[in-house]
Every structure is written in C-alpha cells, then in structure tokens.
Design a protein around this motif. Structure first.
Motif, PDB file in Angstrom:
ATOM      1  N   PRO A  90       0.796  -1.233   0.000  1.00 26.63           N
ATOM      2  CA  PRO A  90       0.000   0.000   0.000  1.00 26.63           C
ATOM      3  C   PRO A  90       0.832   1.289   0.000  1.00 26.63           C
ATOM      4  CG  PRO A  90      -0.226  -1.156   2.090  1.00 26.63           C
ATOM      5  CD  PRO A  90       0.552  -2.048   1.172  1.00 26.63           C
ATOM      6  N   TRP A 148       2.257  10.183  -4.203  1.00 20.75           N
ATOM      7  CA  TRP A 148       1.907  10.873  -2.965  1.00 20.75           C
ATOM      8  C   TRP A 148       2.068  12.372  -3.133  1.00 20.75           C
ATOM      9  CZ3 TRP A 148       0.208   8.163   1.278  1.00 20.75           C
ATOM     10  CH2 TRP A 148       0.338   6.774   1.213  1.00 20.75           C
ATOM     11  N   GLY A 185      -4.243   4.385   6.317  1.00 19.66           N
ATOM     12  CA  GLY A 185      -5.198   4.639   5.231  1.00 19.66           C
ATOM     13  C   GLY A 185      -4.497   5.267   4.047  1.00 19.66           C
ATOM     14  N   THR A 186      -4.880   6.505   3.710  1.00 20.45           N
ATOM     15  CA  THR A 186      -4.263   7.208   2.588  1.00 20.45           C
ATOM     16  C   THR A 186      -3.327   8.312   3.070  1.00 20.45           C
ATOM     17  OG1 THR A 186      -6.158   8.710   2.415  1.00 20.45           O
ATOM     18  CG2 THR A 186      -6.200   6.723   1.051  1.00 20.45           C
ATOM     19  N   THR A 187      -2.888   8.215   4.312  1.00 19.25           N
ATOM     20  CA  THR A 187      -1.984   9.198   4.900  1.00 19.25           C
ATOM     21  C   THR A 187      -0.671   8.515   5.276  1.00 19.25           C
ATOM     22  OG1 THR A 187      -3.852  10.439   5.782  1.00 19.25           O
ATOM     23  CG2 THR A 187      -1.722  10.886   6.753  1.00 19.25           C
ATOM     24  N   HIS A 192      -0.160  12.651   1.453  1.00 24.23           N
ATOM     25  CA  HIS A 192      -1.468  12.081   1.150  1.00 24.23           C
ATOM     26  C   HIS A 192      -1.415  11.378  -0.207  1.00 24.23           C
ATOM     27  CE1 HIS A 192      -3.297  14.063   4.557  1.00 24.23           C
ATOM     28  NE2 HIS A 192      -2.553  15.115   4.252  1.00 24.23           N
ATOM     29  N   LYS A 193      -2.001  10.198  -0.274  1.00 25.30           N
ATOM     30  CA  LYS A 193      -2.001   9.385  -1.480  1.00 25.30           C
ATOM     31  C   LYS A 193      -2.848  10.053  -2.555  1.00 25.30           C
ATOM     32  CE  LYS A 193      -1.259   4.861  -2.933  1.00 25.30           C
ATOM     33  NZ  LYS A 193      -0.891   3.555  -2.498  1.00 25.30           N
TER      34      LYS A 193
END
Length: 113
Positions: A23, A28, A90-92, A111-112
């Motif tokens: 992941p 990013w 998560g996406t961080t 952040h993604k």
C-alpha cells in the motif's frame, strides 16, 4: 478448452499480483505540494516527480511490519541523509527524518493521490 483455462489462470495471476502491491507504493502529495512516487519491492525508493528537485531520489524504506517502514530520507535542498521512518494510516503517510539517534526529528504528512 485447455487454452481458455490457461488464459483465465494467467489473467487471474496477473490481477492477484497487482492486488498484492504494497500500500505504500504509488504517488503521494508531499506536505509542500510536490508529487513523490514510492515504488519497488522489498526496498522502496522515494523519487520526487514535480517541483524544483523533480527526478531526485530522496529516500529508501523497507517494511518494518504493522504499516511501518524504516530506512533513510534525504533532504533534497542540502543532500543530507537522515535516519528515516514512515507510518501508513489509510491514505496518509507520516514521514520522519531524525538525527542524533532520534533526538531531533522533522516530520511531514503526505497524502495518497
């Protein structure tokens, strides 16, 4: 019949390989607004894609378990390399670079995309 089954199996394996990507891999948005790409396998390389230092590799991380990564981070402005770590939630992605055994650290949140 055998050919169709072989093609179906090959397609399944290819999709499974893509789904197994770590992941942390991907593009990013850095805290300063540039885009960085993290890729690799086993050892993840961090490369800036936009901004003043586009194309520059600024770090290398390895998985340390539980969505944590450790390695080295380089400040592109002065080329100094620091002990680095990252934590994915998560996406961080929270990135840190430290000196003096972790006594002094600077961190950023990415952040993604």
């Amino acid at each position: 019949m055998f050919r169709k089954m072989s093609l179906a199996l090959a397609a399944t394996l290819i999709m499974a390989g893509a789904a197994c990507a770590d992941p942390i891999e991907g593009s990013w948005k850095t805290q300063s607004g540039e885009t960085a790409t993290i890729g690799g396998g086993g050892s993840f390389s961090i490369t800036l894609k936009t901004g003043k230092y586009a194309g520059k590799t600024i770090g290398s991380l390895k998985a340390a378990g539980d969505n944590k990564y450790a390695g080295s981070i380089t400040d592109p402005a002065n080329d100094k390399t620091y002990s680095g770590k990252a934590t994915l939630s998560g996406t961080t992605l929270k990135m840190s670079g430290c000196v003096l055994g972790g006594l002094i650290c600077k961190s950023q949140t990415w952040h993604k995309l």
